[in-house]
Design an enzyme around this catalytic site. Structure first.
Site, PDB file in Angstrom:
ATOM      1  N   GLN A 167      51.200   1.740  -1.802  1.00 46.87           N
ATOM      2  CA  GLN A 167      50.487   1.110  -2.918  1.00 46.87           C
ATOM      3  C   GLN A 167      48.977   1.180  -2.690  1.00 46.87           C
ATOM      4  OE1 GLN A 167      52.231  -2.803  -3.343  1.00 46.87           O
ATOM      5  NE2 GLN A 167      54.109  -1.984  -4.219  1.00 46.87           N
ATOM      6  N   ASP A 312      62.015  -1.010   1.968  1.00 46.59           N
ATOM      7  CA  ASP A 312      62.717  -1.748   0.911  1.00 46.59           C
ATOM      8  C   ASP A 312      64.217  -1.871   1.177  1.00 46.59           C
ATOM      9  OD1 ASP A 312      60.359  -2.084  -0.441  1.00 46.59           O
ATOM     10  OD2 ASP A 312      60.692  -0.415  -1.834  1.00 46.59           O
TER      11      ASP A 312
HETATM   12  C1  S3P Z   1      56.001   0.884  -3.308  1.00 44.18           C
HETATM   13  C2  S3P Z   1      55.557   0.818  -2.017  1.00 44.18           C
HETATM   14  C3  S3P Z   1      56.061  -0.137  -1.023  1.00 44.18           C
HETATM   15  C4  S3P Z   1      57.384  -0.725  -1.448  1.00 44.18           C
HETATM   16  C5  S3P Z   1      57.378  -1.159  -2.874  1.00 44.18           C
HETATM   17  C6  S3P Z   1      57.083   0.009  -3.795  1.00 44.18           C
HETATM   18  C7  S3P Z   1      55.404   1.862  -4.234  1.00 44.18           C
HETATM   19  O1  S3P Z   1      55.130  -1.188  -0.876  1.00 44.18           O
HETATM   20  O2  S3P Z   1      57.731  -1.811  -0.607  1.00 44.18           O
HETATM   21  O3  S3P Z   1      58.628  -1.720  -3.229  1.00 44.18           O
HETATM   22  O4  S3P Z   1      55.972   2.122  -5.302  1.00 44.18           O
HETATM   23  O5  S3P Z   1      54.345   2.396  -3.892  1.00 44.18           O
HETATM   24  P1  S3P Z   1      53.867  -1.071   0.124  1.00 44.18           P
HETATM   25  O6  S3P Z   1      53.024   0.031  -0.341  1.00 44.18           O
HETATM   26  O7  S3P Z   1      53.168  -2.403   0.010  1.00 44.18           O
HETATM   27  O8  S3P Z   1      54.466  -0.854   1.467  1.00 44.18           O
END
Ligand code: S3P
Length: 425
Positions: A167, A312
């Site tokens: 993210q 996840d």
């Molecule tokens: C996601 C990244 C992950 C994941 C989330 C979805 C994404 O989070 O846990 O459910 O779509 O980029 P983080 O980037 O905070 O690890």
């Protein structure tokens, strides 16, 4: 709603699940940024992706939905309208963090809010690099939503990520798409790479260090895409099929992006009988059918490097671990404390309710012992992945089990119960 689950004896048959949530978020966002009409097929039916769509409606994008197909009328480079109200990201961290990257580059001010859970989650991790790009962003005193973004003239960045987060990476790459000069994001751990793949960004790799380059040169055009089915939703049924006797399940057109198949790799290492058929590609994304058969599992050591790729799926992997030979142990996973709930605490407390022995660490836990013979009421903590993991555990208990606030599964998979009843007997 408290949902009660009876014991299931076996699962058989075939499931075709809705599109991957991470890919769907990005497809909607990229289509909205593009000029012209894009068509997204097999879109995720999740509430989280609906939150993304609603935010972009407020930014002036138009959508036409027909079952799982979404037609998106994009606004083109800097074509978004100034929102007249706050943008509500609901429960969705991906919406809030990726949208902040896009909004930092706009010529208008905006404000992002979210539900109770999202309003507690850390935003400083995106604010810090975006401010280095000159973004004008303000958070609450505790570094959380609400988040206010004011216009500014962004500059490119070279940023080495301190946390393994797709993210954070995507937020920077989206902001950088609005600049003439190239920005570089450096990651020392592999996180999901949908953003760079879908935008066709240039990347370079040196051992475990990956550099991803973004600039206006990669600004998207409209597209047609069929979203691969969600591997995270599939993982709950994979584990159920492995743990029940005389079970065989076919999961169709699953997203098999190498940064997402950690769950399959680990379950296979644990002795799981899992096969991939009909491997193909959809717009740079790997896709294939997955066949899962009843297996005898044993716990294995979980390497630090795989953690971002199973982040996840750790709740449901730990359920597999509870039934596998030996103790299930996970460490180096402190990020679990910053998800929709504190997932380390949620898992440990629920395992204690089930009569298991748990040792909780700051960055993980170990669980072993014998499951109780009584009906247990599990707490979902209003977290979709905790709710589904303990629904699966409930179906494996002799007396079944119950899960609180079960409606929260709509955040990623509103049809979980229908899918379960389709394959269970
Ligand atoms: C996601 C990244 C992950 C994941 C989330 C979805 C994404 O989070 O846990 O459910 O779509 O980029 P983080 O980037 O905070 O690890």
């Amino acid at each position: 709603m408290i949902k009660e689950f009876n014991r299931v004896n076996r699962v058989n048959g075939e499931l075709k699940l809705p599109g991957d949530k991470s890919i769907s978020h990005r497809a909607v966002m990229i289509a909205c940024m593009a000029d012209g009409v894009s068509v997204i097929k097999n879109l995720s039916s999740s509430e989280d992706v609906n939150s993304t769509i609603k935010c972009f409606e407020q930014l002036g994008c138009n959508f036409e939905k027909n079952r799982s197909t979404l037609k998106v009328y994009g606004k083109g480079f800097k074509g978004f309208n100034r929102p007249t109200q706050t943008l509500d990201c609901g429960n969705s961290g991906t919406t809030a963090r990726l949208l902040t990257g896009i909004l930092s580059a706009q010529d208008f001010e905006s404000e992002l809010v979210g539900d109770q859970s999202l309003s507690k989650r850390p935003m400083q991790r995106i604010v810090e690099p975006l401010r280095k790009m000159n973004a004008n962003i303000f958070t609450s005193n505790s570094g959380t939503l609400p988040l206010k973004i004011y216009p500014s003239v962004l500059k490119p960045i070279e940023y080495e990520m301190p946390v393994a987060s797709a993210q954070v990476k995507s937020s920077i790459l989206f902001a950088a798409l609005h600049l003439n000069e190239e920005s570089t994001v450096i990651e020392n751990f592999s996180t999901r790479d949908h953003t760079e793949k879908m935008l066709g960004l240039r990347t370079s790799q040196n051992n475990s260090m990956k550099k991803i380059y973004s600039s206006k040169k990669y600004y998207p055009s409209s597209f047609v895409m069929n979203i691969p089915s969600d591997i995270s939703s599939a993982s709950f049924f994979m584990v159920l099929a492995l743990l029940l006797p005389e079970s065989e399940l076919l999961l169709k057109n699953i997203s098999l992006n190498p940064t997402r198949i950690g769950v399959i790799k680990l379950l296979k290492e644990m002795g799981g009988n899992i096969e991939i058929l009909n491997a193909s590609h959809e717009k740079n994304e790997e896709i294939g059918d997955v066949i899962v058969k009843s297996s005898k599992l044993r716990n294995v050591e979980i390497d630090k490097a795989i953690i971002p790729n199973i982040i996840d799926e750790i709740p449901i992997l730990s359920i597999a671990g509870v039934f596998a030979e030996g103790s299930f142990k996970i460490t180096n996973a402190r990020e679990l404390r910053f998800k929709e709930s504190d997932r380390i605490k949620a898992l440990c407390e629920n395992y204690k309710l089930a009569g298991l022995k748990v040792d909780e660490f700051d960055d993980g836990f170990v669980v072993n012992g014998n499951l109780s013979n009584e009906t247990v009421m599990f707490n979902s903590y209003n977290d979709h992945r905790i709710a589904m993991a303990f629904a699966i555990l409930s179906t494996l208990l002799p007396q079944g089990g119950k899960v609180t606030d079960f409606e929260c599964v709509k955040i990623s998979n509103p049809s979980f119960l229908e899918q379960l009843s389709l394959i269970a007997s």
